[in-house]
Design a protein around this motif. Sequence first.
Motif, mmCIF file in Angstrom:
data_model
loop_
_atom_site.group_PDB
_atom_site.id
_atom_site.type_symbol
_atom_site.label_atom_id
_atom_site.label_comp_id
_atom_site.label_asym_id
_atom_site.label_seq_id
_atom_site.Cartn_x
_atom_site.Cartn_y
_atom_site.Cartn_z
ATOM 1 N N GLY A 533 10.884 36.863 -35.487
ATOM 2 C CA GLY A 533 11.761 36.162 -34.162
ATOM 3 C C GLY A 533 11.737 37.320 -33.076
ATOM 4 O O GLY A 533 12.521 37.125 -32.472
ATOM 5 N N THR A 534 10.867 38.298 -33.327
ATOM 6 C CA THR A 534 10.940 39.450 -32.304
ATOM 7 C C THR A 534 9.638 39.296 -31.456
ATOM 8 O O THR A 534 8.461 39.006 -31.924
ATOM 9 C CB THR A 534 11.109 40.942 -32.752
ATOM 10 O OG1 THR A 534 11.149 41.809 -32.023
ATOM 11 C CG2 THR A 534 10.064 41.125 -33.760
ATOM 12 N N ASP A 535 9.548 39.960 -30.200
ATOM 13 C CA ASP A 535 8.255 40.105 -29.476
ATOM 14 C C ASP A 535 7.239 41.148 -29.938
ATOM 15 O O ASP A 535 6.206 40.932 -29.956
ATOM 16 C CB ASP A 535 8.646 40.265 -28.129
ATOM 17 C CG ASP A 535 9.450 39.314 -27.610
ATOM 18 O OD1 ASP A 535 9.015 37.997 -27.962
ATOM 19 O OD2 ASP A 535 10.330 39.468 -26.850
ATOM 20 N N PHE A 536 7.818 42.304 -30.462
ATOM 21 C CA PHE A 536 6.891 43.549 -30.705
ATOM 22 C C PHE A 536 7.343 44.300 -31.843
ATOM 23 O O PHE A 536 8.473 44.364 -32.250
ATOM 24 C CB PHE A 536 6.977 44.459 -29.601
ATOM 25 C CG PHE A 536 6.912 43.893 -28.075
ATOM 26 C CD1 PHE A 536 5.522 43.507 -27.631
ATOM 27 C CD2 PHE A 536 7.886 43.784 -27.447
ATOM 28 C CE1 PHE A 536 5.147 42.934 -26.457
ATOM 29 C CE2 PHE A 536 7.826 43.043 -25.973
ATOM 30 C CZ PHE A 536 6.226 42.876 -25.597
ATOM 31 N N ILE A 537 6.213 44.876 -32.570
ATOM 32 C CA ILE A 537 6.535 45.640 -33.853
ATOM 33 C C ILE A 537 5.852 46.898 -33.485
ATOM 34 O O ILE A 537 4.649 47.073 -33.113
ATOM 35 C CB ILE A 537 5.744 44.910 -34.893
ATOM 36 C CG1 ILE A 537 6.343 43.771 -35.356
ATOM 37 C CG2 ILE A 537 5.962 45.663 -36.263
ATOM 38 C CD1 ILE A 537 5.701 42.673 -36.063
ATOM 39 N N ILE A 538 6.554 48.136 -33.942
ATOM 40 C CA ILE A 538 6.180 49.147 -33.434
ATOM 41 C C ILE A 538 6.258 50.143 -34.673
ATOM 42 O O ILE A 538 7.095 50.211 -35.438
ATOM 43 C CB ILE A 538 7.190 49.945 -32.682
ATOM 44 C CG1 ILE A 538 6.930 49.294 -31.242
ATOM 45 C CG2 ILE A 538 6.672 51.476 -32.211
ATOM 46 C CD1 ILE A 538 8.371 49.433 -30.317
ATOM 47 N N LEU A 684 10.044 49.914 -35.899
ATOM 48 C CA LEU A 684 10.928 49.236 -34.923
ATOM 49 C C LEU A 684 10.549 47.964 -34.564
ATOM 50 O O LEU A 684 9.430 47.473 -34.498
ATOM 51 C CB LEU A 684 11.149 50.245 -33.606
ATOM 52 C CG LEU A 684 11.293 51.646 -33.844
ATOM 53 C CD1 LEU A 684 11.308 52.230 -32.493
ATOM 54 C CD2 LEU A 684 12.701 51.718 -34.302
ATOM 55 N N PHE A 685 11.633 47.136 -34.153
ATOM 56 C CA PHE A 685 11.165 45.649 -33.522
ATOM 57 C C PHE A 685 11.904 45.709 -32.119
ATOM 58 O O PHE A 685 13.142 46.254 -32.126
ATOM 59 C CB PHE A 685 12.149 44.698 -34.621
ATOM 60 C CG PHE A 685 11.495 44.475 -36.007
ATOM 61 C CD1 PHE A 685 10.191 43.694 -36.180
ATOM 62 C CD2 PHE A 685 11.986 45.109 -36.770
ATOM 63 C CE1 PHE A 685 9.670 43.651 -37.226
ATOM 64 C CE2 PHE A 685 11.468 45.080 -38.186
ATOM 65 C CZ PHE A 685 10.286 44.191 -38.317
ATOM 66 N N ALA A 686 11.413 45.191 -31.132
ATOM 67 C CA ALA A 686 11.796 45.012 -29.863
ATOM 68 C C ALA A 686 11.301 43.832 -29.343
ATOM 69 O O ALA A 686 10.511 43.106 -29.678
ATOM 70 C CB ALA A 686 10.923 46.201 -29.089
ATOM 71 N N SER A 687 12.443 43.165 -28.635
ATOM 72 C CA SER A 687 12.454 42.030 -28.088
ATOM 73 C C SER A 687 12.738 41.991 -26.212
ATOM 74 O O SER A 687 13.464 42.887 -25.971
ATOM 75 C CB SER A 687 13.609 41.022 -28.442
ATOM 76 O OG SER A 687 13.392 40.776 -29.705
ATOM 77 N N ALA A 688 11.703 41.592 -25.739
ATOM 78 C CA ALA A 688 11.752 41.689 -24.291
ATOM 79 C C ALA A 688 12.865 40.594 -23.756
ATOM 80 O O ALA A 688 13.440 39.930 -24.160
ATOM 81 C CB ALA A 688 10.512 41.125 -23.637
ATOM 82 N N LYS A 689 13.266 41.183 -22.469
ATOM 83 C CA LYS A 689 14.276 40.225 -21.667
ATOM 84 C C LYS A 689 13.369 38.924 -21.437
ATOM 85 O O LYS A 689 12.343 38.922 -21.225
ATOM 86 C CB LYS A 689 14.581 41.043 -20.396
ATOM 87 C CG LYS A 689 15.655 42.209 -20.892
ATOM 88 C CD LYS A 689 15.839 43.008 -19.373
ATOM 89 C CE LYS A 689 16.788 44.097 -19.842
ATOM 90 N NZ LYS A 689 17.196 44.897 -18.779
ATOM 91 N N GLY A 690 14.193 37.824 -20.953
ATOM 92 C CA GLY A 690 13.695 36.698 -20.562
ATOM 93 C C GLY A 690 12.555 36.521 -19.512
ATOM 94 O O GLY A 690 12.837 37.254 -18.467
#
Length: 859
Positions: A533-538, A684-690
Amino acid sequence: MTVLKTSMRNFFAHKGRMALSAVAVLLSVAFVCGTLVFTDTMNTTFDKLFAATSSDVTVSAKGASDSGETTADNGKPPVIPASVLDEVKGADGVKSAEGTVFSTSVTVVDGDKDSLSPTSGGPTIVGSWNGNDARTMEITSGAAPKGADQVMVDADTADKHDLKLGDEIGVISVVGTLNAKVSGIADFTVTNPGAAIFYLDTRTAQQALVGESGVYTNVNVTAASGVSDAQLKKNVAAELGGAYKVQTAEETAEANQKSVGEFMNVMKYAMLGFAGIAFLVGIFLIINTFSMLVAQRTREIGLMRAIGSSRRQVNRSVLVEALLLGVFGSVLGVGAGVGLAVGLMKLMGMMGMELSTDDLTVAWTTPAIGLLLGVVVTVLAAYLPARRAGKISPMAALRDAGTPADARAGWIRGGIGLVLTGTGAFALYLAGSADKATDGSMWLGLGVVLSLIGFVVIGPVLASGVVRVLGAILLRAFGPVGRMAERNALRNPRRTGATGAALMIGLALVACLSVVGSSMVASATDELDKAVGTDFIIQSDSGQLITPQAVEAVKASPEVDRVTEYKWTEADFTTPDGKTLKDTAITAADPTYATDLRVETVAGKLGDAYEPGSMSVHEDFAKDHGIKLGSRIEIAFKDGETGTLTVRAITSSEGVVDAGAMYTSIDTLATYVPADKMPLDTLLFASAKGGQTDAAYTSLKDALHDYPQYTVRDQTDYKEALKDQIGQLLNMIYGLLALAIVVAVLGVVNTLALSVVERTREIGLMRAIGLSRRQLRRMIRMESVVIALFGALLGLGLGMGWGATAQQLLALEGLKVLDIPWPTIIGVFIGSAFVGLFAALVPAFRAGRMNVLNAIATD
């Protein structure tokens, strides 16, 4: 002696017909011998390297692995205090001792931030220049490093990346980035099998790799004259009081070789397995060759029987021919195997792993194994045709050549084939319906073997029906020529079945692996869509941990809404059933991880596992140890204290992402592990703002510009990377299977060539009544295409069945999507038709050039 003379005469009289069978033996033996020579040479190379680079005695930290490559959870190598060096120098029998620092958890880049790591998968090593290295390295340009702004590089790496004196290099570790200029280039005095090595001075290495002075990763000890390594180890260990790991040169070399040897054994046995497949395919070629030669010599053998030759003598005559073929092909195969090994070494050199032909190792067992395998397999394959030859009666001298009985597959053979195929299908059914993958895999293996043997045995029966269907679809449009091609393929079902079976084996494995690989990609993609459910995987593709500085850079990206940290460590678990489980993995993450990864729970809520003093376990672990919600587990954390955590959630043991993981929060981990011992983030998991996904993607890449060791991927990138990894593995396997397919193609060529010889008079009569050369060549090409497509149909159908069953077992591990790669299957089927056309080129050309009168006059 008479039998030997007869066999020799027949062998050399039909040497052209034996040639392709000999090539099949040659290729199979060459693959076996080449594999053995190649792996033995690699072992020799590593043995010499490890022997040359090991000091008489090495002292290292207790936490270091035997091969010295372990990196702690904080991304730094395990170290020992500098005071150990003085203690070691005081031990009896020590001539000299020197402290060194090295690490393999580093990334080295050039001035453009392009990686200087080996493309072959070899390690990147950064360490301090020391006397031990000076024994195996010769400075060929510049000088050894002195000061924090200097680095020396090995000559192989310098050549590959066009590095020169004065070029800037960045050494990136968890401590930070050291920028230095190339002060020297050193060449190996032993073979470097692919590592990229960079040297700093000792003080700089301590600061750049560990972040503090006064520590070493190793102390290299040299024995005084007359002192053995074993005695020196005993003296040093006594001086240090058992607080550190002490190894002799032999022990260090053995430990290093063991870590390499495990990989080498996997590669060797995998390649030998494919060589075995090629041998299996070659068996069909040899059986066909001798069966057709026996059929063509029916009258000759009948005359031999009429003038007094016994069945045993005829049988032995054919087996001696097979023996000659096996010896001839095997001897050439051994030589070709050495050449193949050299070729593989050159190929590895192009990929970055340098192997010197000076280390080429040909053990006496290699040619012995090659000769034994080639001869035994050839003689065994010729046994049935030889036995059939022995049964020819003297009355056969009065008949035309050929054995009419061979034109029809026996009912007994068909019955046995049906039983084997049915049993194999039932075993595959049991595999597909198994509750555990371990149980099902046994049934899968049995089903694959039995169904394969069953299809081989029943092949002649299937040939009659399948060839008629293919003929009706493909050949009838070509009129009389097409019908003759169909009838030629049907004339001897046993021969057609054996020829098709050779091609079937390779294509069955191709189809099976294609289905499994495609299903793995489809299942993983489906699981990622459902669970992530996240946008990016680092993360780092080289396995480096993520530094706190990089984490802060990611969190500072303005378009990023949230960042979830993910750490991994080990601990000793004491479960409610009283068992203590050593070195058990536990994952610590931020509470937002419960949102970033939608893990299926069977009891409780995953979010509750991130509360203080809480954790989760997976279902299988809970069942094995009697754990329920509210159970308490005592955990002794690595490099920390012992605490008791309460189980708040039980997750499913299935799934592709994080299957079998046990979770707790980073705050809970920090309660028991000191800040300076806390493990770094694995990813790391990162999610963007809407509505800012694209902007966040660009922002994250910019934020990590100074950290090229890490890769930012969105879900599409991650899926593509997964697909590429599986695709590369499959392509490598397909390449190894290509040998079996090449041997199968030789089988088709040989069958057609011998069939043309067998039908010489018939071809002459057809030409005499008006069949043109073009029509004759077309007829033979069509016959070849039908045989190839027959083998392809059997192989692809069988392989898809195997692959579908294997996917059912993978479904028990979370890979639940069955995906048939129809483009690949159809492409292979169409490609088989072209294989048939290619195989028929030479036989068709030779048939077209026959002199009509001579052909008619052939006896």
